[in-house]
Design a protein around this motif. Structure first.
Motif, PDB file in Angstrom:
ATOM      1  N   ARG A  83       0.822  -1.208   0.000  1.00  0.00           N
ATOM      2  CA  ARG A  83       0.000   0.000   0.000  1.00  0.00           C
ATOM      3  C   ARG A  83       0.859   1.261   0.000  1.00  0.00           C
ATOM      4  O   ARG A  83       0.532   2.250  -0.667  1.00  0.00           O
ATOM      5  CB  ARG A  83      -0.951  -0.003   1.199  1.00  0.00           C
ATOM      6  CG  ARG A  83      -1.993   1.094   1.128  1.00  0.00           C
ATOM      7  CD  ARG A  83      -3.045   0.957   2.200  1.00  0.00           C
ATOM      8  NE  ARG A  83      -2.478   1.084   3.527  1.00  0.00           N
ATOM      9  CZ  ARG A  83      -3.136   0.810   4.649  1.00  0.00           C
ATOM     10  NH1 ARG A  83      -4.382   0.377   4.599  1.00  0.00           N
ATOM     11  NH2 ARG A  83      -2.576   0.958   5.819  1.00  0.00           N
ATOM     12  N   ARG A 175     -13.996  13.671   1.885  1.00  0.00           N
ATOM     13  CA  ARG A 175     -12.579  13.485   2.222  1.00  0.00           C
ATOM     14  C   ARG A 175     -11.750  13.279   0.958  1.00  0.00           C
ATOM     15  O   ARG A 175     -10.532  13.428   0.979  1.00  0.00           O
ATOM     16  CB  ARG A 175     -12.368  12.313   3.181  1.00  0.00           C
ATOM     17  CG  ARG A 175     -12.694  10.970   2.622  1.00  0.00           C
ATOM     18  CD  ARG A 175     -12.281   9.837   3.543  1.00  0.00           C
ATOM     19  NE  ARG A 175     -10.863   9.598   3.530  1.00  0.00           N
ATOM     20  CZ  ARG A 175     -10.209   8.914   2.586  1.00  0.00           C
ATOM     21  NH1 ARG A 175     -10.863   8.396   1.555  1.00  0.00           N
ATOM     22  NH2 ARG A 175      -8.918   8.724   2.662  1.00  0.00           N
ATOM     23  N   LYS A 185      -2.697   6.687   0.931  1.00  0.00           N
ATOM     24  CA  LYS A 185      -2.551   7.173   2.303  1.00  0.00           C
ATOM     25  C   LYS A 185      -1.615   8.380   2.282  1.00  0.00           C
ATOM     26  O   LYS A 185      -0.477   8.319   2.744  1.00  0.00           O
ATOM     27  CB  LYS A 185      -2.026   6.048   3.199  1.00  0.00           C
ATOM     28  CG  LYS A 185      -2.642   6.041   4.588  1.00  0.00           C
ATOM     29  CD  LYS A 185      -2.332   4.750   5.328  1.00  0.00           C
ATOM     30  CE  LYS A 185      -2.674   4.846   6.787  1.00  0.00           C
ATOM     31  NZ  LYS A 185      -4.113   4.678   7.082  1.00  0.00           N
ATOM     32  N   TYR A 190      -5.806  13.960   5.058  1.00  0.00           N
ATOM     33  CA  TYR A 190      -6.086  14.082   6.485  1.00  0.00           C
ATOM     34  C   TYR A 190      -6.188  15.528   6.918  1.00  0.00           C
ATOM     35  O   TYR A 190      -6.977  15.861   7.812  1.00  0.00           O
ATOM     36  CB  TYR A 190      -5.028  13.292   7.273  1.00  0.00           C
ATOM     37  CG  TYR A 190      -5.086  11.863   6.792  1.00  0.00           C
ATOM     38  CD1 TYR A 190      -5.959  10.960   7.380  1.00  0.00           C
ATOM     39  CD2 TYR A 190      -4.398  11.477   5.655  1.00  0.00           C
ATOM     40  CE1 TYR A 190      -6.105   9.691   6.860  1.00  0.00           C
ATOM     41  CE2 TYR A 190      -4.549  10.209   5.122  1.00  0.00           C
ATOM     42  CZ  TYR A 190      -5.392   9.318   5.728  1.00  0.00           C
ATOM     43  OH  TYR A 190      -5.561   8.086   5.197  1.00  0.00           O
ATOM     44  N   GLU A 221     -16.366   6.083   4.084  1.00  0.00           N
ATOM     45  CA  GLU A 221     -15.444   5.874   5.211  1.00  0.00           C
ATOM     46  C   GLU A 221     -16.070   6.350   6.517  1.00  0.00           C
ATOM     47  O   GLU A 221     -16.960   7.204   6.522  1.00  0.00           O
ATOM     48  CB  GLU A 221     -14.157   6.694   5.000  1.00  0.00           C
ATOM     49  CG  GLU A 221     -13.335   6.252   3.817  1.00  0.00           C
ATOM     50  CD  GLU A 221     -12.069   5.487   4.205  1.00  0.00           C
ATOM     51  OE1 GLU A 221     -11.903   5.092   5.380  1.00  0.00           O
ATOM     52  OE2 GLU A 221     -11.248   5.294   3.306  1.00  0.00           O
ATOM     53  N   ALA A 224     -11.249   7.971   9.828  1.00  0.00           N
ATOM     54  CA  ALA A 224     -10.109   7.355   9.136  1.00  0.00           C
ATOM     55  C   ALA A 224     -10.151   5.842   9.320  1.00  0.00           C
ATOM     56  O   ALA A 224      -9.153   5.196   9.609  1.00  0.00           O
ATOM     57  CB  ALA A 224      -8.802   7.937   9.639  1.00  0.00           C
ATOM     58  N   ALA A 225     -11.342   5.279   9.127  1.00  0.00           N
ATOM     59  CA  ALA A 225     -11.508   3.818   9.199  1.00  0.00           C
ATOM     60  C   ALA A 225     -12.510   3.394   8.131  1.00  0.00           C
ATOM     61  O   ALA A 225     -13.273   4.226   7.625  1.00  0.00           O
ATOM     62  CB  ALA A 225     -12.010   3.428  10.585  1.00  0.00           C
ATOM     63  N   ASN A 226     -12.518   2.127   7.793  1.00  0.00           N
ATOM     64  CA  ASN A 226     -13.470   1.602   6.803  1.00  0.00           C
ATOM     65  C   ASN A 226     -14.750   1.149   7.514  1.00  0.00           C
ATOM     66  O   ASN A 226     -14.751   0.864   8.713  1.00  0.00           O
ATOM     67  CB  ASN A 226     -12.866   0.422   6.040  1.00  0.00           C
ATOM     68  CG  ASN A 226     -11.926   0.845   4.894  1.00  0.00           C
ATOM     69  OD1 ASN A 226     -11.456   0.001   4.139  1.00  0.00           O
ATOM     70  ND2 ASN A 226     -11.643   2.139   4.756  1.00  0.00           N
ATOM     71  N   LEU A 245      -9.918   4.324   1.156  1.00  0.00           N
ATOM     72  CA  LEU A 245      -8.560   3.860   1.476  1.00  0.00           C
ATOM     73  C   LEU A 245      -8.662   2.363   1.783  1.00  0.00           C
ATOM     74  O   LEU A 245      -9.398   1.971   2.680  1.00  0.00           O
ATOM     75  CB  LEU A 245      -8.044   4.639   2.696  1.00  0.00           C
ATOM     76  CG  LEU A 245      -6.579   4.582   3.110  1.00  0.00           C
ATOM     77  CD1 LEU A 245      -6.211   3.254   3.767  1.00  0.00           C
ATOM     78  CD2 LEU A 245      -5.640   4.855   1.953  1.00  0.00           C
ATOM     79  N   SER A 247      -8.350  -0.556   3.538  1.00  0.00           N
ATOM     80  CA  SER A 247      -7.915  -0.949   4.881  1.00  0.00           C
ATOM     81  C   SER A 247      -7.481  -2.416   4.907  1.00  0.00           C
ATOM     82  O   SER A 247      -8.212  -3.297   4.469  1.00  0.00           O
ATOM     83  CB  SER A 247      -9.083  -0.728   5.850  1.00  0.00           C
ATOM     84  OG  SER A 247      -8.968  -1.540   6.998  1.00  0.00           O
ATOM     85  N   ILE A 248      -6.315  -2.645   5.469  1.00  0.00           N
ATOM     86  CA  ILE A 248      -5.804  -4.014   5.609  1.00  0.00           C
ATOM     87  C   ILE A 248      -6.661  -4.770   6.626  1.00  0.00           C
ATOM     88  O   ILE A 248      -6.946  -5.954   6.469  1.00  0.00           O
ATOM     89  CB  ILE A 248      -4.315  -3.978   5.999  1.00  0.00           C
ATOM     90  CG1 ILE A 248      -3.516  -3.350   4.855  1.00  0.00           C
ATOM     91  CG2 ILE A 248      -3.787  -5.380   6.334  1.00  0.00           C
ATOM     92  CD1 ILE A 248      -2.154  -2.812   5.244  1.00  0.00           C
ATOM     93  N   THR A 249      -7.106  -4.061   7.654  1.00  0.00           N
ATOM     94  CA  THR A 249      -8.005  -4.664   8.640  1.00  0.00           C
ATOM     95  C   THR A 249      -9.293  -5.120   7.957  1.00  0.00           C
ATOM     96  O   THR A 249      -9.795  -6.216   8.215  1.00  0.00           O
ATOM     97  CB  THR A 249      -8.345  -3.638   9.740  1.00  0.00           C
ATOM     98  OG1 THR A 249      -7.139  -2.995  10.161  1.00  0.00           O
ATOM     99  CG2 THR A 249      -9.010  -4.292  10.917  1.00  0.00           C
ATOM    100  N   GLY A 285      -9.900  -0.594  11.448  1.00  0.00           N
ATOM    101  CA  GLY A 285      -8.592  -0.057  11.086  1.00  0.00           C
ATOM    102  C   GLY A 285      -7.573  -0.545  12.102  1.00  0.00           C
ATOM    103  O   GLY A 285      -7.948  -1.106  13.138  1.00  0.00           O
ATOM    104  N   THR A 286      -6.305  -0.323  11.823  1.00  0.00           N
ATOM    105  CA  THR A 286      -5.237  -0.821  12.699  1.00  0.00           C
ATOM    106  C   THR A 286      -5.353  -0.292  14.130  1.00  0.00           C
ATOM    107  O   THR A 286      -5.180  -1.040  15.082  1.00  0.00           O
ATOM    108  CB  THR A 286      -3.866  -0.428  12.114  1.00  0.00           C
ATOM    109  OG1 THR A 286      -3.740  -1.096  10.860  1.00  0.00           O
ATOM    110  CG2 THR A 286      -2.715  -0.831  13.023  1.00  0.00           C
TER     111      THR A 286
HETATM  112  C1  LIG Z   1      -5.206   3.890   7.458  1.00  0.00           C
HETATM  113  C2  LIG Z   1      -6.663   4.111   7.133  1.00  0.00           C
HETATM  114  C3  LIG Z   1      -7.637   3.110   7.285  1.00  0.00           C
HETATM  115  C4  LIG Z   1      -7.353   1.804   7.956  1.00  0.00           C
HETATM  116  O1  LIG Z   1      -6.452   1.005   7.293  1.00  0.00           O
HETATM  117  P1  LIG Z   1      -5.767  -0.207   8.058  1.00  0.00           P
HETATM  118  O2  LIG Z   1      -4.834  -0.771   7.057  1.00  0.00           O
HETATM  119  O3  LIG Z   1      -6.850  -1.165   8.410  1.00  0.00           O
HETATM  120  O4  LIG Z   1      -5.104   0.349   9.259  1.00  0.00           O
HETATM  121  C5  LIG Z   1      -8.924   3.366   6.844  1.00  0.00           C
HETATM  122  N1  LIG Z   1      -9.273   4.554   6.307  1.00  0.00           N
HETATM  123  C6  LIG Z   1      -8.379   5.555   6.184  1.00  0.00           C
HETATM  124  C7  LIG Z   1      -8.819   6.849   5.594  1.00  0.00           C
HETATM  125  C8  LIG Z   1      -7.050   5.356   6.594  1.00  0.00           C
HETATM  126  O5  LIG Z   1      -6.166   6.341   6.476  1.00  0.00           O
END
Ligand SMILES: *Cc1c(COP(=O)(O)O)cnc(C)c1O
Length: 341
Positions: A83, A175, A185, A190, A221, A224-226, A245, A247-249, A285-286
């Protein structure tokens, strides 16, 4: 190396703590140098750096986890490497070879090993990799030099004393633009989210929900999470859009829902006017792993999912499974865990 640090592991939040060493690598004349660990947490860069003026920079976030056996492990760092490179490509910065990225993460964790919180506290070592355009530039064009850094700090569990649902409000702001940089990212995304976040917080919400920038009818979104939702017929649903974005989570939860919970999953549109299809919802998200969504405020009405005070059973199961994998208590899918030795 059994150095100890004076940290109250049970009361960590998410604030900056200067740890011992950070990794710095520089790119010049078409290549990255070897990179090294340094003590200094200040970067000295040209006043004409593109990162300062034109937002030519991107970042990542991942964690190192202490297992019950005392080992340290990273969760899917190859996905962060990929990513980061996707972000770099989008804003014309040089890519970082995956091995270099993972090796740098391991170096930083090992060098700050005594800052990795003990198992059982829920706390972790957060890693913040970033790439910035530097050098003497002034025009709007890619930088002549770049710096790739990773620093780390111990962070507390997002939820102390158990998971509790929180409410969100739909923002009138976007956003990201339809064909903009939403999937990268990059810092600029942000800066633009600070004001909408503040408006949401002033009204007592945890954060805002962003709708798709083209039609303002579909969820993209949650801060800052999905977003994800569990439908009334037990499907795990998460929105699909080129401006989210990735998200790996979120992708990990898609796999966990399908392979561990054995429920159907889909990435598709989630209409803000059809929230009734979900019996549970969450943000992922992480940082938080999963934040249960109590309700969503839209045009003056609060739509409550499972409950404003209790976590739904699917959300809880997803959380427990992912958390278990990250801390080494649940068997991980192949390739998800990288041990730091
Ligand atoms: C970093 C981020 C996420 C979460 O991504 P992860 O890889 O799950 O940590 C989700 N949305 C936004 C806008 C982000 O910047």
């Amino acid at each position: 190396m059994s150095k100890t640090v004076n940290i109250d592991w049970n009361n960590l939040g998410f604030s900056y703590i200067k740890t011992d060493l950070r990794y710095v690598s520089r790119w010049k004349d078409g290549q990255w140098d070897e990179g090294k660990l340094v003590e200094d947490n200040k970067l000295s860069i040209s006043e004409a750096s593109t990162a300062l003026h034109y937002g030519q920079q991107c970042f990542e976030g991942l964690k190192a986890y202490r297992t019950k056996q005392g080992k340290i492990q990273l969760f899917r760092p190859d996905r962060n490497a990929k990513r980061l490179n996707d972000s770099c490509k989008r804003i014309l910065m040089p890519e970082i070879p995956e091995e270099k990225f993972i090796d740098a993460c391991i170096q930083v964790v090992k060098a700050n090993e005594h800052y990795v919180p003990p198992y059982g506290t829920g706390a972790t070592l957060y890693l913040r990799p970033f790439v910035i355009g530097v050098g003497d530039n002034v025009g709007v064009k890619p930088a002549s030099e770049y710096i790739f850094c990773i620093f780390c700090l111990p962070v507390g569990p997002y939820f102390k004393g158990g998971m509790t649902p929180v409410n969100f409000i739909v923002s009138e702001y976007d956003r990201a633009a339809p064909y903009g940089t939403g999937a990268a990212k990059v810092g600029g995304n942000y800066a633009g989210s600070l004001y909408p976040h503040e408006l949401a917080a002033e009204k007592g919400f945890a954060d805002c929900i962003y709708l798709d920038p083209m039609t303002h009818t579909k969820i993209e979104e949650v801060g800052a999470a999905n977003f994800f939702g569990i439908t009334k017929d037990n499907q795990f649903i998460t929105p699909k859009s080129p401006s989210i974005l990735p998200s790996i989570t979120k992708y990990s939860l898609l796999h966990i829902a399908k392979e561990y919970l054995k429920i159907e999953v889909a990435e598709r549109d989630v209409h803000i006017n059809n929230l009734d299809e979900f019996k549970e919802a969450g943000a992922c998200g992480t940082a938080a792993v999963i934040t249960p969504i109590g309700g969503i405020q839209y045009k003056g009405d609060l739509h409550v999912f499972h409950s404003e005070t209790e976590v739904g059973p699917f959300t809880k199961k997803l959380y427990d499974t992912l958390y278990g994998i990250q801390f080494g208590d649940v068997e991980a899918p192949e390739g998800w865990i990288v041990e730091v030795k």
